[in-house]
Design a protein around this motif. Structure first.
Motif, mmCIF file in Angstrom:
data_model
loop_
_atom_site.group_PDB
_atom_site.id
_atom_site.type_symbol
_atom_site.label_atom_id
_atom_site.label_comp_id
_atom_site.label_asym_id
_atom_site.label_seq_id
_atom_site.Cartn_x
_atom_site.Cartn_y
_atom_site.Cartn_z
ATOM 1 N N PRO A 46 -19.103 5.669 0.803
ATOM 2 C CA PRO A 46 -19.732 4.400 0.404
ATOM 3 C C PRO A 46 -20.331 4.389 -0.995
ATOM 4 O O PRO A 46 -20.400 3.333 -1.621
ATOM 5 C CB PRO A 46 -20.817 4.188 1.480
ATOM 6 N N TYR A 47 -20.792 5.542 -1.499
ATOM 7 C CA TYR A 47 -21.371 5.510 -2.845
ATOM 8 C C TYR A 47 -21.001 6.707 -3.718
ATOM 9 O O TYR A 47 -21.168 6.671 -4.924
ATOM 10 C CB TYR A 47 -22.905 5.385 -2.780
ATOM 11 N N LYS A 48 -20.471 7.774 -3.146
ATOM 12 C CA LYS A 48 -20.038 8.911 -3.948
ATOM 13 C C LYS A 48 -18.572 8.751 -4.352
ATOM 14 O O LYS A 48 -17.821 8.028 -3.699
ATOM 15 C CB LYS A 48 -20.192 10.212 -3.154
ATOM 16 N N GLN A 49 -18.184 9.420 -5.431
ATOM 17 C CA GLN A 49 -16.788 9.372 -5.861
ATOM 18 C C GLN A 49 -15.986 10.377 -5.035
ATOM 19 O O GLN A 49 -15.492 11.383 -5.540
ATOM 20 C CB GLN A 49 -16.691 9.670 -7.356
ATOM 21 N N LEU A 50 -15.862 10.060 -3.762
ATOM 22 C CA LEU A 50 -15.150 10.931 -2.824
ATOM 23 C C LEU A 50 -14.236 10.119 -1.940
ATOM 24 O O LEU A 50 -14.572 9.009 -1.518
ATOM 25 C CB LEU A 50 -16.151 11.698 -1.930
ATOM 26 N N ILE A 51 -13.074 10.661 -1.681
ATOM 27 C CA ILE A 51 -12.167 10.096 -0.685
ATOM 28 C C ILE A 51 -12.378 10.905 0.591
ATOM 29 O O ILE A 51 -12.419 12.138 0.562
ATOM 30 C CB ILE A 51 -10.709 10.170 -1.164
ATOM 31 N N MET A 52 -12.544 10.215 1.715
ATOM 32 C CA MET A 52 -12.933 10.881 2.956
ATOM 33 C C MET A 52 -11.755 11.204 3.878
ATOM 34 O O MET A 52 -11.742 12.233 4.552
ATOM 35 C CB MET A 52 -13.934 10.005 3.715
ATOM 36 N N HIS A 53 -10.757 10.320 3.911
ATOM 37 C CA HIS A 53 -9.637 10.522 4.846
ATOM 38 C C HIS A 53 -8.458 9.660 4.435
ATOM 39 O O HIS A 53 -8.623 8.595 3.838
ATOM 40 C CB HIS A 53 -10.071 10.150 6.277
ATOM 41 N N LEU A 54 -7.252 10.126 4.746
ATOM 42 C CA LEU A 54 -6.024 9.382 4.445
ATOM 43 C C LEU A 54 -5.148 9.279 5.687
ATOM 44 O O LEU A 54 -5.103 10.207 6.508
ATOM 45 C CB LEU A 54 -5.225 10.086 3.344
ATOM 46 N N ASP A 55 -4.449 8.158 5.804
ATOM 47 C CA ASP A 55 -3.416 7.977 6.831
ATOM 48 C C ASP A 55 -2.095 7.720 6.124
ATOM 49 O O ASP A 55 -2.010 6.817 5.284
ATOM 50 C CB ASP A 55 -3.716 6.774 7.729
ATOM 51 N N PHE A 56 -1.084 8.510 6.470
ATOM 52 C CA PHE A 56 0.265 8.293 5.957
ATOM 53 C C PHE A 56 1.193 7.929 7.103
ATOM 54 O O PHE A 56 1.066 8.469 8.206
ATOM 55 C CB PHE A 56 0.809 9.563 5.277
ATOM 56 N N GLN A 57 2.131 7.030 6.841
ATOM 57 C CA GLN A 57 3.136 6.667 7.846
ATOM 58 C C GLN A 57 4.513 7.105 7.377
ATOM 59 O O GLN A 57 4.909 6.825 6.242
ATOM 60 C CB GLN A 57 3.135 5.157 8.097
ATOM 61 N N ARG A 58 5.225 7.799 8.260
ATOM 62 C CA ARG A 58 6.590 8.204 7.937
ATOM 63 C C ARG A 58 7.483 6.965 7.842
ATOM 64 O O ARG A 58 7.290 5.989 8.568
ATOM 65 C CB ARG A 58 7.137 9.139 9.017
ATOM 66 N N VAL A 59 8.458 7.024 6.945
ATOM 67 C CA VAL A 59 9.404 5.909 6.813
ATOM 68 C C VAL A 59 10.813 6.399 7.105
ATOM 69 O O VAL A 59 11.155 7.557 6.851
ATOM 70 C CB VAL A 59 9.347 5.276 5.413
ATOM 71 N N ASP A 60 11.612 5.489 7.649
ATOM 72 C CA ASP A 60 13.005 5.771 7.968
ATOM 73 C C ASP A 60 13.873 5.076 6.927
ATOM 74 O O ASP A 60 13.761 3.854 6.730
ATOM 75 C CB ASP A 60 13.330 5.243 9.371
ATOM 76 N N ALA A 61 14.709 5.825 6.253
ATOM 77 C CA ALA A 61 15.530 5.271 5.173
ATOM 78 C C ALA A 61 16.427 4.127 5.642
ATOM 79 O O ALA A 61 16.832 3.279 4.843
ATOM 80 C CB ALA A 61 16.385 6.372 4.547
ATOM 81 N N SER A 62 16.721 4.076 6.939
ATOM 82 C CA SER A 62 17.648 3.053 7.461
ATOM 83 C C SER A 62 16.936 1.836 8.045
ATOM 84 O O SER A 62 17.581 0.896 8.499
ATOM 85 C CB SER A 62 18.544 3.672 8.537
ATOM 86 N N GLN A 63 15.606 1.854 8.059
ATOM 87 C CA GLN A 63 14.858 0.749 8.659
ATOM 88 C C GLN A 63 13.983 0.048 7.625
ATOM 89 O O GLN A 63 13.325 0.696 6.820
ATOM 90 C CB GLN A 63 13.984 1.255 9.813
ATOM 91 N N ALA A 64 13.990 -1.290 7.693
ATOM 92 C CA ALA A 64 13.164 -2.074 6.773
ATOM 93 C C ALA A 64 11.684 -1.831 7.070
ATOM 94 O O ALA A 64 11.292 -1.621 8.223
ATOM 95 C CB ALA A 64 13.488 -3.555 6.913
ATOM 96 N N LEU A 65 10.892 -1.842 6.033
ATOM 97 C CA LEU A 65 9.452 -1.670 6.190
ATOM 98 C C LEU A 65 8.733 -2.865 5.593
ATOM 99 O O LEU A 65 9.293 -3.621 4.797
ATOM 100 C CB LEU A 65 8.987 -0.371 5.522
ATOM 101 N N ARG A 66 7.476 -3.035 5.992
ATOM 102 C CA ARG A 66 6.639 -4.102 5.443
ATOM 103 C C ARG A 66 5.395 -3.476 4.842
ATOM 104 O O ARG A 66 4.714 -2.686 5.493
ATOM 105 C CB ARG A 66 6.260 -5.106 6.539
ATOM 106 N N THR A 67 5.113 -3.838 3.612
ATOM 107 C CA THR A 67 3.932 -3.323 2.933
ATOM 108 C C THR A 67 3.544 -4.268 1.804
ATOM 109 O O THR A 67 4.329 -5.145 1.421
ATOM 110 C CB THR A 67 4.180 -1.896 2.394
ATOM 111 N N LYS A 68 2.350 -4.084 1.275
ATOM 112 C CA LYS A 68 1.883 -4.945 0.183
ATOM 113 C C LYS A 68 2.203 -4.322 -1.165
ATOM 114 O O LYS A 68 2.093 -3.115 -1.336
ATOM 115 C CB LYS A 68 0.392 -5.202 0.321
ATOM 116 N N VAL A 69 2.566 -5.193 -2.107
ATOM 117 C CA VAL A 69 2.950 -4.771 -3.457
ATOM 118 C C VAL A 69 2.145 -5.589 -4.466
ATOM 119 O O VAL A 69 1.955 -6.802 -4.291
ATOM 120 C CB VAL A 69 4.462 -4.979 -3.683
ATOM 121 N N GLN A 70 1.678 -4.934 -5.520
ATOM 122 C CA GLN A 70 0.897 -5.600 -6.553
ATOM 123 C C GLN A 70 1.767 -6.549 -7.385
ATOM 124 O O GLN A 70 2.958 -6.311 -7.573
ATOM 125 C CB GLN A 70 0.260 -4.568 -7.484
#
Length: 218
Positions: free
Chosen positions: A83-107
């Protein structure tokens, strides 16, 4: 599409205590899930992720996650910050399948705004209603960003989702939901119009309250 690799190692010990010990050792707890494999707990050097977090590609690109020498393609799905320190606490990664469409946000990257007729006109306000959009595509077609060329933007013009020029193989799921989801991305209007709109809103809100008061008097 550029390739970016994140190096990680597997971890067998989980829980809050183990996560705290990892962070004290400048390591970051994370998890990778999805696909046909079971979720896997991993750890990553905090500095590696801290540096990557300052780049746009970290949030919208397919990443090569190297876990103990075995590489999997993943997308970042969640990042918890302190909340106030310059620290990242945890990450979640999702595996992707090259043959399946995915949905995500893009800038969205807005180009040539200052050169446009609206940008050169005094008293005109150009607002970016959206700064990112959700896309659907195969992993190989995922863009790091979508460019929005505003070079021809006129005073009074509105750029909608349907006006965006998408890379090959990329779709906007929102446009399949109906015309009402074809929302504005950019609006160019005179500052006076904006002020009048803001002033009208409270007045409109007062009408029901006035009527309600008259009913109560009766």
């Amino acid at each position: 599409m550029s390739e970016h690799t994140i190096k990680a190692t597997s971890r067998n010990v989980e829980g809050k205590g183990a996560s705290r010990r990892l962070r004290r050792a400048a390591q970051l707890p994370a998890i990778v899930y999805g696909g046909k494999s079971a979720p896997q707990a991993i750890q990553i050097e905090h500095e590696q992720i801290w540096l990557a977090s300052h780049h746009e590609w970290f949030y919208s690109s397919i990443l090569n996650l190297d876990i103990d020498g075995k590489v999997e393609q993943v997308l970042l799905r969640d990042m918890q910050r302190h909340p106030y320190k310059q620290l990242i606490m945890h990450l979640d990664f999702q595996r992707v399948d090259a043959s399946q469409a995915l949905r995500t946000k893009v800038q969205l990257h807005f180009l040539n705004q200052e050169k446009s007729p609206a940008g050169k006109t005094s008293g005109v306000v150009i607002t970016h209603e959206l700064t990112e959009v959700e896309v659907s595509c195969l992993p190989k077609d995922l863009p790091e960003a979508i460019e929005v060329d505003l070079g021809e933007l006129a005073v009074g013009a509105v750029v909608h989702l349907s006006d965006l020029k998408l890379p090959p193989g990329v779709e906007l799921p929102a446009l399949k939901l109906g015309k009402e989801h074809d929302v504005a991305v950019v609006i160019a209007k005179h500052a006076k119009e904006e002020e009048e709109g803001d002033a009208a809103a409270p007045a409109a809100a007062e009408v029901p309250a006035t009527k309600a008061a008259k009913k109560d008097d009766k």
